[in-house]
Enzyme design. Structure first.
Site, PDB file in Angstrom:
ATOM      1  N   LYS A  53       0.726  -1.348   0.455  1.00  0.00           N
ATOM      2  CA  LYS A  53       0.099  -0.116  -0.026  1.00  0.00           C
ATOM      3  C   LYS A  53       0.816   1.454   0.131  1.00  0.00           C
ATOM      4  O   LYS A  53       1.487   1.213   0.838  1.00  0.00           O
ATOM      5  CB  LYS A  53      -0.475  -0.444   1.317  1.00  0.00           C
ATOM      6  CG  LYS A  53      -1.890   1.172   1.216  1.00  0.00           C
ATOM      7  CD  LYS A  53      -2.676   1.044   2.328  1.00  0.00           C
ATOM      8  CE  LYS A  53      -4.018   2.001   2.807  1.00  0.00           C
ATOM      9  NZ  LYS A  53      -4.558   2.049   3.579  1.00  0.00           N
ATOM     10  N   SER A 107      -9.640   2.005   3.097  1.00  0.00           N
ATOM     11  CA  SER A 107      -8.850   2.715   1.902  1.00  0.00           C
ATOM     12  C   SER A 107      -8.048   2.069   1.624  1.00  0.00           C
ATOM     13  O   SER A 107      -6.899   2.730   0.498  1.00  0.00           O
ATOM     14  CB  SER A 107      -8.067   4.597   2.447  1.00  0.00           C
ATOM     15  OG  SER A 107      -6.717   3.286   3.644  1.00  0.00           O
ATOM     16  N   SER A 134      -9.974  -0.056   7.468  1.00  0.00           N
ATOM     17  CA  SER A 134      -9.814   0.829   5.776  1.00  0.00           C
ATOM     18  C   SER A 134      -9.156  -0.884   5.096  1.00  0.00           C
ATOM     19  O   SER A 134      -8.338  -1.224   4.612  1.00  0.00           O
ATOM     20  CB  SER A 134      -8.247   1.451   5.874  1.00  0.00           C
ATOM     21  OG  SER A 134      -9.498   2.378   6.005  1.00  0.00           O
TER      22      SER A 134
END
Length: 496
Positions: free
Chosen positions: A75, A150, A174
């Site tokens: 990420k 996210s 998330s």
């Protein structure tokens, strides 16, 4: 090759059925062919293949780490030397970190090969991956739908088999919510279990990194490398390392019946997680999963988490307050976006931040600044912290009568891209089942357990499993038992 688990891929490497370079090339080709998903924001084949060659050399010498040669996507909130580290923001669009985040460094030390950096909601603020400066990510199961956020780029990458594993972060859901929406497995460890050093901060008392992969067994392998004390992170907990795979495939009770592997397990079902607002198709999938657990020997126990409904207002006071402080460093002076034209220093600050931050980030900075301002700090921020402690106490009361808590990870399946963009409150409400877990600092995970109905028949449903502090190994055992009895986690989107 892309249908194999991490354990299977490592066995293939050890048996010389493929090399780390060949494995990396395989996934790089898949990433290139799936650009339309927009799951990745930065791929550098040269860097990836150099790491793969090093892994092959280590394997040949017998000096390889436990995850040597296995590919992973990171990420883009974890700073990574040699790669851009953007946090999904124009503010950091060209930022190159001089060091690796601890999570990245530990996985690299275990021998993993970085495939690239995945798309995300800007500064991890969002539930749909529509807030990224680099465009929205499409859900591989239904490209009209969001992949969650996210960590939407990571969930989409794993679901589409563009990577066998990915890192994510979870501030209010998330990891768990995108894992649910994309039909993959993801775990948020106990707060402080995984180092935040080198993780671009959103809300420091909530942010926690964790793995996303096809299965609980794969997540356990990854967590073995990721977790551990880090003196460079002041919130890291000094605790002995443990093997998160140690309970996999074993009965809950020592010497138990293999036909009822979870006999003795008490599963708490909060009434607040099954009330109004839960979609019928999600409820049906969760109910079916719970029946599977009963056939495995578990007992269902009613529990109550009475302050669940307060988790949204509490979270949206505390998280924006911490975000407004953390993001004050991005001013166009030291690093990050700087406006091209400005009259003076103050004008440079204003224009750089106005141009560099997106609408959702600006909204949360404004809210955070307001609740911390003179005259409102006591009424909002301190009050929210008091309720946060009560929420944590509610969980401890529930755990007196159960071993794990289960329920939906989200009240609905993934929604259409653009469906909630004009109503941020509706987006916030989608996190109702995950926020309280983060506020309490507890570990939580999502495992695939079915699909929606009707028009949503291609959109996955995730079962949330919540454990007490440091119970990750037991949670992974519970998830693994379910995955040994079902095949939801190995199903793939059409065309994969």
């Amino acid at each position: 090759m892309h249908a194999k688990s991490l354990t299977e891929l490592r066995a293939a490497l050890d048996a010389k059925e493929c090399s780390a370079v060949e494995l990396a090339q395989h996934y790089l080709k898949r990433i290139d062919a799936a650009r339309d998903l927009n799951a990745f924001v930065h791929v550098d084949a040269e860097l990836t293949l150099a790491q793969a060659k090093a892994a092959d050399a280590a394997l040949a010498k017998g000096e390889a780490g436990p995850l040597a040669g296995l590919p992973i996507a990171h990420k883009d909130v974890f700073v990574t030397r040699g790669w851009r580290s953007t946090a999904g923001s124009k503010m950091l669009a060209n930022y190159a970190s001089p060091f690796d985040a601890t999570v990245v460094a530990r996985l690299s030390a275990a021998g993993m090969v970085t495939l690239g950096k995945t798309n995300m909601d800007e500064f991890a603020m969002g539930s749909s991956n529509e807030n990224s400066a680099f465009g929205p990510v499409k859900n591989p199961w239904d490209t009209n739908a969001v992949p969650g956020g996210s960590s939407g780029g990571s969930s989409a990458a794993v679901a589409a088999r563009l990577a066998p594993a990915a890192t994510g972060t979870d501030t209010g859901g998330s990891i768990r919510q995108p894992a649910s929406f994309a039909g993959v497995t993801g775990i948020k460890p106990t707060y402080g279990r995984v180092s935040r050093y080198g993780m671009i901060a959103f809300a420091s008392s909530l942010d926690q990194g964790g793995p996303m992969a096809r299965s609980a067994a794969d997540c356990a392998l990854l967590l073995n490398a990721m977790a551990g004390f880090d003196e460079r992170d002041s919130t890291s907990l000094e605790r002995a390392d443990e093997d998160y795979t140690r309970h996999l495939g074993k009965t809950w009770a020592a010497g138990g019946d293999a036909g009822k592997p979870l006999a003795g397990l008490r599963i708490g079902l909060p009434a607040e997680y099954f009330g109004a607002g839960l979609a019928d198709d999600v409820r049906a999938a969760i109910d079916a999963a719970l029946k599977t657990y009963e056939t495995l020997g578990a007992t269902l126990v009613p529990v109550s988490l009475p302050k669940t409904e307060l988790s949204i207002p509490v979270y949206y006071v505390i998280a924006p307050a911490e975000a407004s402080s953390n993001l004050s460093r991005f001013d166009g002076v030291r690093y990050g976006h700087r406006a091209a034209e400005y009259r003076d220093l103050l004008d440079m600050y204003k224009k750089s931040r106005a141009e560099g931050f997106g609408p959702e980030v600006k909204r949360r900075i404004l809210v955070g600044t307001y609740v911390l301002s003179h005259g409102y700090y006591d009424a909002y921020y301190l009050q929210a912290q008091k309720i946060r402690r009560i929420i944590a106490q509610d969980f401890q009361e529930a755990f007196k009568s159960c071993d794990v808590i289960m329920g939906p990870a989200s009240p609905t399946v993934a929604w259409d891209i653009g469906a909630k963009g004009d109503d941020p409150v509706q987006m916030y409400l989608a996190d109702i089942y995950t926020l309280s877990v983060s506020l309490a600092g507890l570990p939580g995970m999502s495992v695939p357990c079915g699909f929606g109905a009707g028009a949503n028949a291609k959109r996955p449903v995730g079962l949330q499993i919540i454990g007490n502090y440091f119970d990750e190994a037991r949670m992974l055992q519970v998830a693994d038992a379910f995955q040994r009895a079902t095949d939801w986690h190995v199903q793939e989107p059409a065309g994969v």
